[in-house]
Design an enzyme around this catalytic site. Structure first.
Site, PDB file in Angstrom:
ATOM      1  CE  LYS A 207      -3.627   2.408   2.497  1.00 57.52           C
ATOM      2  NZ  LYS A 207      -4.667   2.319   3.532  1.00 57.52           N
ATOM      3  CE  LYS A 261      -6.212   1.740  -0.407  1.00 53.40           C
ATOM      4  NZ  LYS A 261      -6.590   1.772   0.969  1.00 53.40           N
TER       5      LYS A 261
HETATM    6  C1  PBG Z   1      -7.333   3.576   5.471  1.00 52.31           C
HETATM    7  C2  PBG Z   1      -7.745   3.266   4.095  1.00 52.31           C
HETATM    8  C3  PBG Z   1      -7.610   4.161   3.046  1.00 52.31           C
HETATM    9  C4  PBG Z   1      -8.188   3.560   1.937  1.00 52.31           C
HETATM   10  C5  PBG Z   1      -8.660   2.301   2.333  1.00 52.31           C
HETATM   11  N1  PBG Z   1      -8.356   2.117   3.679  1.00 52.31           N
HETATM   12  C6  PBG Z   1      -7.081   5.545   3.026  1.00 52.31           C
HETATM   13  C7  PBG Z   1      -5.737   5.843   3.535  1.00 52.31           C
HETATM   14  O1  PBG Z   1      -4.901   4.978   3.716  1.00 52.31           O
HETATM   15  O2  PBG Z   1      -5.506   7.036   3.780  1.00 52.31           O
HETATM   16  C8  PBG Z   1      -8.291   4.213   0.609  1.00 52.31           C
HETATM   17  C9  PBG Z   1      -9.320   3.692  -0.345  1.00 52.31           C
HETATM   18  C10 PBG Z   1      -9.670   4.624  -1.451  1.00 52.31           C
HETATM   19  O3  PBG Z   1      -9.036   5.678  -1.662  1.00 52.31           O
HETATM   20  O4  PBG Z   1     -10.621   4.301  -2.175  1.00 52.31           O
HETATM   21  N2  PBG Z   1      -6.931   2.680   6.304  1.00 52.31           N
END
Ligand code: PBG
Length: 337
Positions: A207, A261
């Protein structure tokens, strides 16, 4: 004049003409290498308090936050469209957010109530529970903060408790999205210790610290609280070897599947992971990617439906087992027609 065009001598082709198989629709269908089906799609839902309540998200046109009863209706629609699983994200009321993020392990929190209501009404749909503190904490970070530092091991201890209440409530898959070190192994051990050995873990393994999460942070209400960024735990977008180490580590700790992601800008990571590991790899077409397609289509720059299908097919071509996408319901219905 067309008649004057000389026909070039094409002997060097030796009869090899790649356009041959593309000439007709039946032939293109026959040689198509990858398929997209409703079972490739995971639908994220944003949950709010209330009854028969929906609220708009300014930066995600067409996506609404839904109260628990409407989430149940959405789950039925998802099941009927052939979507295998939902990913839930709560928008925790302000007064329940705190520095300790304790609401994350309240067995009666919004997330748990949504999980159990959906599991009761639509048991045949898989439920993926996000585990991270940004949806419960007062500062919008995924971990506990002390003197500006994101604490690792203390955060993992809270995540374990959060994963346990979610599992009891009906979550089928625990999805830690926080990027703390060691959380997959710690959650696995805790689940097994509490009789939840059948609960899966889908690790947000690679991520990245991304600008594409903006609309999501509006949706869950963490964006306006967030000071600074998430670069001390989410990954640097310049790196690819490091993503392989993260994935390797999460697999070693017991992940059942891993996630990359954001999605489209990171298809090289999806493909590399697919070639390197024998485990299901999911990709998340995140909120900013969704917004880019919707807004470009609304401006008349691209064909909406065509661009959506192309984007999802690209994930399959890159080797993803499935995609988390806000387009899931619409596309599943379209594919089922
Ligand atoms: C947070 C989380 C995020 C997303 C999923 N879980 C945002 C972040 O890490 O700031 C993002 C998903 C999206 O942008 O559609 N734990």
């Amino acid at each position: 004049m067309a008649q004057d065009w000389q026909k070039h001598d094409m002997e060097f082709l030796g009869g090899r003409r790649l356009r041959r198989t593309r000439r007709t629709a039946w032939s293109r269908a026959m040689v198509r290498e990858t398929m997209l089906t409703p079972s490739d799609l995971i639908w994220p839902l944003f949950v709010i308090e209330g009854h028969n309540e929906k609220t708009q998200i300014r930066t995600m046109p067409g996506v609404e936050r839904l109260s628990v009863d409407l989430c149940v209706e959405a789950a039925k629609a998802a099941r009927d469209a052939g979507i295998p699983a939902l990913a839930l994200f709560p928008n925790t009321p302000d007064h329940l957010r705190s520095e300790s993020g304790a609401e994350a392990y309240n067995p009666d929190n919004l997330m748990c109530r949504a999980l159990s209501a959906i599991k009761d009404a639509v048991p045949e749909v898989g439920l993926i529970a996000d585990v991270a503190l940004d949806e419960y904490s007062s500062d919008g970070q995924d971990g506990l903060v002390r003197d500006g530092e994101i604490l690792n091991d203390e955060t993992v201890a809270v995540m374990i408790r959060s994963a346990l209440v979610q599992s009891k409530a009906g979550a089928d898959i625990i999805a830690p999205s926080d990027m703390m070190d060691g959380r997959v192994g710690a959650i696995r051990e805790a689940l097994d210790g509490e009789g939840f050995e059948q609960k899966q873990i889908m690790a947000y393994a690679a991520k990245y610290a991304s600008y594409y999460y903006g609309p999501f942070r509006e949706a869950v209400g963490s964006g306006s609280r967030l000071k600074g960024d998430k670069r001390t735990y989410q990954m640097d977008y310049a790196n690819s070897d490091e993503a392989m180490r993260e994935i390797e580590q999460d697999i070693a700790e017991g992940a059942d599947s891993v996630m990359v992601k954001p999605g489209l800008p990171y298809l090289d990571i999806v493909r590399r992971a697919k070639d390197s590991f024998n485990i299901p790899i999911y990709a998340y077409q995140v909120s900013g990617e969704f917004a880019m397609i919707e807004m470009a289509a609304a401006a008349g720059a691209i064909d909406r439906k065509g661009a959506i299908l192309e984007s999802l097919w690209a994930f399959k071509r890159a080797g993803a087992s499935g995609v988390l996408t806000y387009f899931a319901l619409e596309v599943a219905r379209e594919l089922g027609r």
